[in-house]
Scaffold this motif. Structure first.
Motif, PDB file in Angstrom:
ATOM      1  N   TRP A  52      -5.027   1.669   5.242  1.00  0.00           N
ATOM      2  CA  TRP A  52      -5.294   1.745   3.808  1.00  0.00           C
ATOM      3  C   TRP A  52      -6.609   1.080   3.409  1.00  0.00           C
TER       4      TRP A  52
ATOM      5  N   TYR B 162      -4.314  -1.795  -6.014  1.00  0.00           N
ATOM      6  CA  TYR B 162      -5.111  -1.463  -4.836  1.00  0.00           C
ATOM      7  C   TYR B 162      -6.586  -1.271  -5.173  1.00  0.00           C
TER       8      TYR B 162
ATOM      9  N   PRO C 178       0.806  -1.225   0.000  1.00  0.00           N
ATOM     10  CA  PRO C 178       0.000   0.000   0.000  1.00  0.00           C
ATOM     11  C   PRO C 178       0.842   1.280   0.000  1.00  0.00           C
TER      12      PRO C 178
ATOM     13  N   TYR D 128      -6.555   6.743   3.724  1.00  0.00           N
ATOM     14  CA  TYR D 128      -5.519   6.592   2.692  1.00  0.00           C
ATOM     15  C   TYR D 128      -5.264   7.924   1.986  1.00  0.00           C
TER      16      TYR D 128
END
Length: 361
Positions: free
Chosen positions: A197, A343, A57, A203
Motif C-alpha cells: 500500500w 491514508y 490499509p 494499491y
C-alpha cells in the motif's frame, strides 16, 4: 511491520483454537434462529455487507470502494501493530459470520488461521493481487568483513552468498559488509515484502480486485462499486504523480530506515532503502550492526535517519547520534495514530518528510 515471530506461533494457534471453540459454541446456542436470518450478502433489505479486514490499509480500500453498501470491522485495534493482533472469540465469530473477510496472507497468522478454519469461501487474500514481487529483505549490515566483496559480486541485488542488498530503484548493492548468516532474519514474514500500500500503483490493483469481489457478492451494487473505484483510482493516480514530481530531484536517494517497510515506495520512485533491521519492527539489531549502519550512513553522507510510528524510535536515534544526522518519522500506515487522518493525508505527510529529509528541490 510484519507478521508474528515464529516463536510466538504456538501460543497464537492455541489462542485461535480456543477462540474458535468458544465462538462455535455461541453460534450453536443461537442456531435455532438461523432460519429467519438473511442470507450472507443479501442487501435487499438495506443491510450493508459485513466485511472484516486485518488492518487499516485494507479497511480504507474497502470503505472507499464499498461506500454505504459495506460495514467494515477492522480486527487490529487502534495503536496496535497489525502483526500483534490477537483474536478474541468475538473476533473469530465476526470472521465466521462475515460476507467477506479481507486479509493479507503471512501478515497476520492468527487471522489467516481463523479465516481458513471459519470462513474460507468468503475470504479474499490481497497478496494474490498486490504484485508482491520484492523479496523480503534481510537486515543488511554486519561487523567487518569485505565491503569490497559485497560490491564486487553484487548481481540483481544479491551477492554470491545470496545476501540481500538494499532494496529500491537503483538495484545497486550498497551493503557495507556481508550479511551475518542467521542473525536477525525475519523468515516468518513469508518470502515477499507485504507493504504494497505504500506504492499507490500497487494499491490501485488491490482496489480494483476488491471492487470485482464486492460485485460478485452484491451484483446490485455494481454501479456504486465502479463509481467509488473510479474516484479512488483518481486520488491514487494524483498521489502517485505528487510523489514522482516531489522526489525527482533530491540530494540523497538513500533511505536509512528503522525496518524494511518502504521497499515498494523506494522502488517506485527511484530510491534505495537501507534498513537497519528486517521486516519486523520488533527485531533488535545488536551493537555491532548499529555501528555498521552508522558507518554506512557516514560514508554515504546520509543526513536523516527515519523512525516510524507504532514502534520505538530508539534504533534510529542511536544511529543518528553516531552519525550527526537528524531523525524524522515516516509512517508505514499500518494503522491510524491521529484523529482526522487517513491514508491519503498520511502519504502526503510522508512525502513532505521525505522531501525535507532527502534534500529534494
Amino acid at each position: 511491520m510484519g507478521p508474528l515471530r515464529r516463536h510466538r506461533t504456538p501460543s497464537v494457534r492455541a489462542a485461535v483454537t480456543a477462540a474458535v471453540l468458544a465462538s462455535s459454541a455461541a453460534l450453536t446456542a443461537c442456531g435455532s434462529d438461523a432460519g429467519s436470518a438473511p442470507a450472507p450478502g443479501d442487501t435487499a433489505g438495506g443491510d450493508p455487507l459485513s466485511v472484516v479486514v486485518g488492518f487499516y490499509p485494507l479497511q480504507y480500500a474497502v470503505e472507499r470502494v464499498g461506500g454505504d453498501r459495506v460495514e467494515v470491522t477492522n480486527l487490529t485495534r487502534p495503536g496496535a501493530e497489525p502483526h500483534d493482533a490477537e483474536l478474541t472469540p468475538k473476533d473469530v465469530a465476526a470472521v465466521s459470520e462475515a460476507d467477506l473477510a479481507v486479509h493479507e496472507k503471512h501478515m497476520q497468522p492468527a487471522l489467516d488461521a481463523a479465516v481458513s478454519s471459519e470462513n474460507p469461501d468468503k475470504a479474499f487474500d490481497v497478496s494474490t493481487v498486490a504484485q508482491l514481487d520484492a523479496p523480503a529483505p534481510e537486515p543488511m549490515f554486519t561487523v567487518g568483513g569485505g565491503e569490497d566483496h559485497a560490491h564486487d559480486h553484487a548481481h540483481d541485488g544479491h551477492d554470491h552468498d545470496g545476501h540481500v542488498a538494499p532494496t529500491g530503484g537503483t538495484g545497486e548493492a550498497a551493503t557495507p559488509g556481508q550479511e551475518s548468516p542467521g542473525d536477525g532474519h525475519d523468515h516468518d514474514h513469508g518470502t515477499m515484502d507485504p507493504h504494497f500500500w505504500l506504492d499507490p500503483v500497487r494499491y490501485v490493483g488491490v482496489a480494483e480486485a476488491l471492487s470485482t469481489r464486492l460485485t460478485e457478492i452484491d451484483p446490485e451494487g455494481k454501479a456504486t462499486y465502479e463509481a467509488n473505484l473510479a474516484a479512488l483510482k483518481k486520488d491514487l493516480t494524483s498521489l502517485d504523480q505528487e510523489y514522482r514530481t516531489g522526489l525527482t530531484t533530491c540530494r540523497s536517494r538513500t533511505l536509512v530506515t528503522g525496518h524494511a517497510a518502504f521497499g515498494y515506495l523506494a522502488s517506485r520512485y527511484d530510491l534505495t532503502q537501507a534498513a537497519i533491521s528486517g521486516l519486523s519492527p520488533e527485531s533488535e539489531p545488536d551493537p555491532g550492526r548499529l555501528a555498521a549502519v552508522a558507518d554506512y550512513a557516514k560514508k554515504n553522507d546520509v543526513k536523516t535517519i527515519y523512525a516510524e510510528t507504532l514502534s520505538s524510535p530508539a534504533v534510529a536515534e542511536t544511529v543518528a547520534r553516531e552519525t550527526g544526522a537528524k531523525t524524522a518519522v515516516l509512517d508505514p500506515i499500518e494503522g491510524l495514530t491521529k484523529d482526522g487522518t487517513d491514508y491519503l493525508s498520511i502519504m502526503r505527510t510522508n512525502l513532505t518528510t521525505l522531501r525535507e529529509g532527502q534534500g529534494c528541490s
